[in-house]
Design a protein around this motif. Structure first.
Motif, mmCIF file in Angstrom:
data_model
loop_
_atom_site.group_PDB
_atom_site.id
_atom_site.type_symbol
_atom_site.label_atom_id
_atom_site.label_comp_id
_atom_site.label_asym_id
_atom_site.label_seq_id
_atom_site.Cartn_x
_atom_site.Cartn_y
_atom_site.Cartn_z
ATOM 1 N N ASP A 151 20.967 40.551 35.603
ATOM 2 C CA ASP A 151 21.797 39.478 36.043
ATOM 3 C C ASP A 151 23.336 40.047 36.451
ATOM 4 N N THR A 152 23.518 39.653 37.463
ATOM 5 C CA THR A 152 24.735 40.266 37.941
ATOM 6 C C THR A 152 25.939 39.363 37.490
ATOM 7 N N THR A 153 26.410 39.418 36.312
ATOM 8 C CA THR A 153 27.385 38.941 35.640
ATOM 9 C C THR A 153 28.597 39.777 35.551
ATOM 10 N N TRP A 154 29.411 39.209 34.753
ATOM 11 C CA TRP A 154 30.641 40.179 34.390
ATOM 12 C C TRP A 154 30.197 41.441 34.049
ATOM 13 N N TYR A 155 29.367 41.543 33.352
ATOM 14 C CA TYR A 155 28.915 42.842 32.884
ATOM 15 C C TYR A 155 28.429 43.935 34.046
ATOM 16 N N PHE A 156 27.807 43.275 34.998
ATOM 17 C CA PHE A 156 27.371 43.900 36.186
ATOM 18 C C PHE A 156 28.556 44.671 36.961
ATOM 19 N N ALA A 157 29.685 43.804 37.016
ATOM 20 C CA ALA A 157 30.964 44.033 37.781
ATOM 21 C C ALA A 157 31.762 45.114 36.807
ATOM 22 N N ALA A 158 31.698 44.952 35.529
ATOM 23 C CA ALA A 158 32.628 45.778 34.661
ATOM 24 C C ALA A 158 31.941 47.177 34.330
ATOM 25 N N ALA A 159 30.642 47.197 34.547
ATOM 26 C CA ALA A 159 30.007 48.508 34.081
ATOM 27 C C ALA A 159 30.426 49.809 34.727
ATOM 28 N N GLY A 160 31.018 49.817 36.057
ATOM 29 C CA GLY A 160 31.314 50.892 36.783
ATOM 30 C C GLY A 160 32.803 51.416 36.078
ATOM 31 N N PHE A 161 33.446 50.271 35.550
ATOM 32 C CA PHE A 161 34.813 50.790 35.025
ATOM 33 C C PHE A 161 34.533 51.574 33.680
ATOM 34 N N HIS A 162 33.433 51.526 32.877
ATOM 35 C CA HIS A 162 33.091 52.054 31.635
ATOM 36 C C HIS A 162 32.278 53.306 31.609
ATOM 37 N N VAL A 163 32.046 54.121 32.861
ATOM 38 C CA VAL A 163 31.204 55.160 33.053
ATOM 39 C C VAL A 163 31.945 56.164 33.720
ATOM 40 N N ARG A 164 32.649 57.277 33.108
ATOM 41 C CA ARG A 164 33.448 58.073 33.992
ATOM 42 C C ARG A 164 32.641 58.934 34.841
ATOM 43 N N PRO A 165 32.807 59.168 36.284
ATOM 44 C CA PRO A 165 34.134 59.194 36.870
ATOM 45 C C PRO A 165 34.256 57.678 37.650
ATOM 46 N N PHE A 166 33.401 56.781 37.624
ATOM 47 C CA PHE A 166 33.263 55.752 38.512
ATOM 48 C C PHE A 166 34.365 54.828 38.316
ATOM 49 N N ALA A 167 35.122 54.809 37.277
ATOM 50 C CA ALA A 167 36.283 53.826 37.132
ATOM 51 C C ALA A 167 37.177 54.360 38.296
ATOM 52 N N TRP A 168 37.458 55.483 38.517
ATOM 53 C CA TRP A 168 38.423 55.854 39.770
ATOM 54 C C TRP A 168 37.932 55.318 41.137
ATOM 55 N N PHE A 169 36.707 55.000 41.177
ATOM 56 C CA PHE A 169 36.178 54.362 42.449
ATOM 57 C C PHE A 169 36.600 52.614 42.340
ATOM 58 N N PHE A 170 36.258 52.075 41.334
ATOM 59 C CA PHE A 170 36.153 50.695 41.130
ATOM 60 C C PHE A 170 37.197 50.010 40.885
ATOM 61 N N ALA A 171 38.262 50.668 40.293
ATOM 62 C CA ALA A 171 39.574 50.150 40.151
ATOM 63 C C ALA A 171 40.227 49.708 41.555
ATOM 64 N N PRO A 172 40.493 50.697 42.385
ATOM 65 C CA PRO A 172 40.938 50.502 43.656
ATOM 66 C C PRO A 172 40.123 49.730 44.580
ATOM 67 N N TYR A 173 38.522 49.852 44.451
ATOM 68 C CA TYR A 173 37.628 48.879 45.158
ATOM 69 C C TYR A 173 37.827 47.651 44.909
ATOM 70 N N TYR A 174 37.946 47.220 43.552
ATOM 71 C CA TYR A 174 38.237 45.743 43.270
ATOM 72 C C TYR A 174 39.763 45.257 43.592
ATOM 73 N N GLY A 175 40.590 46.018 43.491
ATOM 74 C CA GLY A 175 42.105 45.760 43.308
ATOM 75 C C GLY A 175 42.415 45.508 44.748
ATOM 76 N N LEU A 176 41.949 46.646 45.713
ATOM 77 C CA LEU A 176 42.467 46.460 47.167
ATOM 78 C C LEU A 176 41.628 45.097 47.914
ATOM 79 N N ALA A 177 40.395 45.130 47.324
ATOM 80 C CA ALA A 177 39.775 43.851 47.900
ATOM 81 C C ALA A 177 40.463 42.510 47.720
ATOM 82 N N VAL A 178 41.143 42.354 46.848
ATOM 83 C CA VAL A 178 41.613 41.085 46.545
ATOM 84 C C VAL A 178 43.053 41.087 47.178
ATOM 85 N N LEU A 179 43.665 42.293 47.241
ATOM 86 C CA LEU A 179 44.884 42.601 47.858
ATOM 87 C C LEU A 179 44.790 42.264 49.519
#
Length: 195
Positions: free
Chosen positions: A102-130
């Motif tokens: 179920d692609t909820t909050w947890y689906f979006a958050a998962a990549g932030f909580h497994v190293r080293p994927f957070a290094w991709f997901f933080a700019p991926y989401y942040g830059l998309a909104v910007l």
């Protein structure tokens, strides 16, 4: 239609400022509309058409030429949004169809909580909104016309969406990463990342 969905999607993420449960409750209510099969098909078609029209515009654009900075900003932000849209929609469809999640909050958050994927997901989401704020701001700036009377209004039309988007992107990344409050991601969401 796509613009309305994106706005609802961002509000849904920002509802998470009140906690994961608030995000999930908002999503459940919104899904009653956007997960209806006819609406979902229209959204996917709208996203595809937006991507195709953007690609056609970018083909005519000269991304590396000495165009005015605002034109380059609109082109590059549009390019990022197009790439983000392809990756994001593909990931959500794969999450639902391949991983049976179920692609909820947890689906979006998962990549932030497994190293080293957070290094991709933080700019991926942040830059998309910007990029969304920059793209919309450039369009508003251009639409207001170039007269001495509209100079300050045009500047505000560019800067306010970018500033709001930067703040929203920072908050969304902070929430998903668990920096504002603890986030406990269920193991089935971490499994596709090897977590």
């Amino acid at each position: 239609m796509l613009g309305t969905f994106v706005l609802v999607h961002l509000v849904n993420h920002l509802a998470g400022l009140r906690g994961v449960e608030a995000h999930l409750a908002f999503m459940q209510a919104a899904r009653a509309v956007y997960r209806h099969p006819a609406v979902e098909v229209l959204l996917l078609v709208s996203a595809a058409l937006q991507g195709l029209s953007g690609a056609a515009m970018l083909r005519r654009a000269r991304l590396f030429d000495a165009a005015p900075w605002m034109q380059r900003l609109q082109h590059w932000s549009g390019l990022y949004l197009g790439l983000f849209l392809v990756v994001h929609v593909t990931a959500v469809l794969a999450g639902r169809g391949v991983f049976d999640l179920d692609t909820t909050w947890y689906f979006a958050a998962a990549g932030f909580h497994v190293r080293p994927f957070a290094w991709f997901f933080a700019p991926y989401y942040g830059l998309a909104v910007l990029a969304l704020g920059a793209h919309m701001g450039c369009a508003l700036h251009r639409r207001l016309g170039s007269t001495p009377q509209t100079t300050r209004l045009r500047q505000a039309a560019l800067l306010l969406p970018m500033l709001g988007a930067a703040m929203a992107g920072g908050l969304i990344v902070s929430m998903l990463a668990g920096w504002l409050y603890p986030v406990r991601v269920p193991s089935e969401y971490l499994a596709p990342f090897g977590g």
